[in-house]
Design a protein around this motif. Structure first.
Motif, PDB file in Angstrom:
ATOM      1  N   GLY A   1     -13.582 -41.684 -14.757  1.00 41.16           N
ATOM      2  CA  GLY A   1     -13.118 -41.028 -13.533  1.00 41.16           C
ATOM      3  C   GLY A   1     -12.931 -39.545 -13.779  1.00 41.16           C
ATOM      4  O   GLY A   1     -13.146 -39.049 -14.890  1.00 41.16           O
ATOM      5  N   GLU A   2     -12.508 -38.853 -12.748  1.00 37.92           N
ATOM      6  CA  GLU A   2     -12.363 -37.394 -12.839  1.00 37.92           C
ATOM      7  C   GLU A   2     -11.080 -36.976 -13.565  1.00 37.92           C
ATOM      8  O   GLU A   2     -10.830 -35.794 -13.788  1.00 37.92           O
ATOM      9  CB  GLU A   2     -12.363 -36.780 -11.430  1.00 37.92           C
ATOM     10  N   GLY A   3     -10.260 -37.984 -13.952  1.00 44.14           N
ATOM     11  CA  GLY A   3      -8.954 -37.678 -14.544  1.00 44.14           C
ATOM     12  C   GLY A   3      -9.040 -36.797 -15.778  1.00 44.14           C
ATOM     13  O   GLY A   3      -8.203 -35.921 -15.982  1.00 44.14           O
ATOM     14  N   GLY A   4     -10.076 -37.022 -16.610  1.00 43.69           N
ATOM     15  CA  GLY A   4     -10.204 -36.235 -17.834  1.00 43.69           C
ATOM     16  C   GLY A   4     -10.427 -34.768 -17.533  1.00 43.69           C
ATOM     17  O   GLY A   4      -9.824 -33.888 -18.157  1.00 43.69           O
ATOM     18  N   ARG A   5     -11.269 -34.519 -16.560  1.00 45.13           N
ATOM     19  CA  ARG A   5     -11.557 -33.111 -16.205  1.00 45.13           C
ATOM     20  C   ARG A   5     -10.322 -32.473 -15.550  1.00 45.13           C
ATOM     21  O   ARG A   5      -9.962 -31.338 -15.861  1.00 45.13           O
ATOM     22  CB  ARG A   5     -12.767 -33.074 -15.270  1.00 45.13           C
ATOM     23  N   THR A   6      -9.671 -33.231 -14.694  1.00 42.20           N
ATOM     24  CA  THR A   6      -8.444 -32.720 -14.070  1.00 42.20           C
ATOM     25  C   THR A   6      -7.421 -32.377 -15.147  1.00 42.20           C
ATOM     26  O   THR A   6      -6.756 -31.342 -15.089  1.00 42.20           O
ATOM     27  CB  THR A   6      -7.839 -33.796 -13.133  1.00 42.20           C
ATOM     28  N   ALA A   7      -7.342 -33.231 -16.166  1.00 44.44           N
ATOM     29  CA  ALA A   7      -6.333 -33.039 -17.215  1.00 44.44           C
ATOM     30  C   ALA A   7      -6.614 -31.776 -18.028  1.00 44.44           C
ATOM     31  O   ALA A   7      -5.701 -30.988 -18.289  1.00 44.44           O
ATOM     32  CB  ALA A   7      -6.282 -34.265 -18.128  1.00 44.44           C
ATOM     33  N   VAL A   8      -7.879 -31.559 -18.440  1.00 44.09           N
ATOM     34  CA  VAL A   8      -8.134 -30.371 -19.270  1.00 44.09           C
ATOM     35  C   VAL A   8      -7.921 -29.094 -18.459  1.00 44.09           C
ATOM     36  O   VAL A   8      -7.414 -28.091 -18.973  1.00 44.09           O
ATOM     37  CB  VAL A   8      -9.533 -30.386 -19.942  1.00 44.09           C
ATOM     38  N   ARG A   9      -8.273 -29.143 -17.192  1.00 43.12           N
ATOM     39  CA  ARG A   9      -8.041 -27.943 -16.353  1.00 43.12           C
ATOM     40  C   ARG A   9      -6.533 -27.694 -16.181  1.00 43.12           C
ATOM     41  O   ARG A   9      -6.081 -26.560 -16.216  1.00 43.12           O
ATOM     42  CB  ARG A   9      -8.720 -28.118 -14.999  1.00 43.12           C
ATOM     43  N   ALA A  10      -5.798 -28.763 -15.999  1.00 44.79           N
ATOM     44  CA  ALA A  10      -4.346 -28.614 -15.837  1.00 44.79           C
ATOM     45  C   ALA A  10      -3.711 -28.090 -17.121  1.00 44.79           C
ATOM     46  O   ALA A  10      -2.782 -27.277 -17.098  1.00 44.79           O
ATOM     47  CB  ALA A  10      -3.726 -29.955 -15.453  1.00 44.79           C
ATOM     48  N   ASN A  11      -4.249 -28.548 -18.268  1.00 42.75           N
ATOM     49  CA  ASN A  11      -3.734 -28.063 -19.551  1.00 42.75           C
ATOM     50  C   ASN A  11      -3.981 -26.567 -19.701  1.00 42.75           C
ATOM     51  O   ASN A  11      -3.124 -25.801 -20.127  1.00 42.75           O
ATOM     52  CB  ASN A  11      -4.418 -28.830 -20.688  1.00 42.75           C
TER      53      ASN A  11
END
Ligand code: SAM
Length: 277
Positions: free
Chosen positions: A54-64
């Protein structure tokens, strides 16, 4: 280019000749997830496994990445003008020195990473909006004494004055057997009172069992693996420092610029900023 910008890299390290493209590296997998261009098929294979969930990984690195920028800006506004950023990553938008020197043109930054690919981008890491000094050191977080003694650090930072130590999305690449807690403590010990530590760390807290397994599979060929830790374990890295509000939180909730997006509470990265008393 201002004469204060230093274009020196540690000459003890040869030009990076072997980047081991066949082995996925944390910096390049992260770059892939951030949408960058510096990765090889092995890195993409790992990153694609994360994205397959899912898109969660990309959302997470951007949020980091956004957390890192907010934290650096916050500390620069508090008057911190020296930054030791360990686990730098491949340059992307809004690197530490750019954010810091935007707020304080004289800010001084030392980047430390053990991946030779970061050195190949040293020039990009050293051009910034201000007149401060930025230097890059290839060294390993698992050898904190060497980092603290390196001339890139001792010539650039005045360790008798407060420093911001950045350990952003790097400690999860250390296994428990490598004693990450002792490493963090040694680094904080070396800094004077009034210094800060900026930390983020992947957690299993908001992941399903299936996702935890998926992350493990994605990072199985990365030599460091991905060492997920609980909130309690991450909090232990911050023993002895006073956490700034709002404490240890999922990274989108650390002093957000606006209302966090609905998916923010699924971002599996904990973040905090602490002040050494
Ligand atoms: C996920 S990236 C984080 C980059 C940046 N700090 C950020 O949060 O946007 C992790 C970085 O830590 C580096 N790294 C991993 N293990 C390391 C170690 N033992 N010593 C130094 N750097 C390390 C990787 O090469 C990579 O560049």
């Amino acid at each position: 280019m201002s004469e204060n910008w230093m274009t020196e890299v540690d000459t003890r390290f040869p030009e990076p000749t072997n980047l081991h493209p066949e082995i996925p590296h944390p910096a390049r997998v992260y770059d892939f997830l951030l949408g960058g261009k510096d990765h090889f098929p092995s890195d993409r294979e790992a990153g694609e496994k994360i994205l397959a969930m899912g898109e969660g990984g990309r959302t997470a690195v951007r949020a980091n990445r956004a957390f890192l920028q907010r934290a650096v800006r916050t500390l620069a506004e508090l008057g911190i003008d020296q930054f030791l950023d360990i686990g730098t990553g491949i340059p992307t938008a809004g690197n530490t020195h750019q954010v810091a020197q935007q707020a304080d043109p004289e800010a001084r930054v030392v980047y430390v990473d053990n991946d030779p690919i970061v050195l190949t981008h040293a020039r990009a890491l050293m051009s910034g909006p201000g007149h401060g000094v930025t230097r890059v050191l290839q060294a390993d977080l698992r050898e904190p004494e060497q980092i603290l003694a390196a001339r890139e650090v001792t010539e650039t930072l005045d360790l008798t004055r407060p420093v911001a130590l950045l350990l952003v999305a790097v400690l999860h690449f250390l296994k428990d057997s490598e004693r990450p807690g002792e490493i963090v403590a040694a680094l904080i010990d070396a800094l004077p009172s009034g210094s800060y530590v900026v930390l983020s760390h992947v957690t299993d807290e908001v992941l399903t069992d299936e996702e935890v397994t998926g992350v493990g599979v994605a990072y199985s060929k990365v030599p460091t693996g991905m060492n997920l830790r609980t909130r309690e374990q991450v909090g232990q890295f911050l023993t002895g420092v006073d956490l700034l509000d709002p404490g240890l939180v999922l990274c989108p909730f650390w002093r957000p610029d606006g209302e966090p997006a609905p998916e923010a509470n699924r971002v599996s990265i904990l973040a905090a900023v602490g002040r050494k008393p």
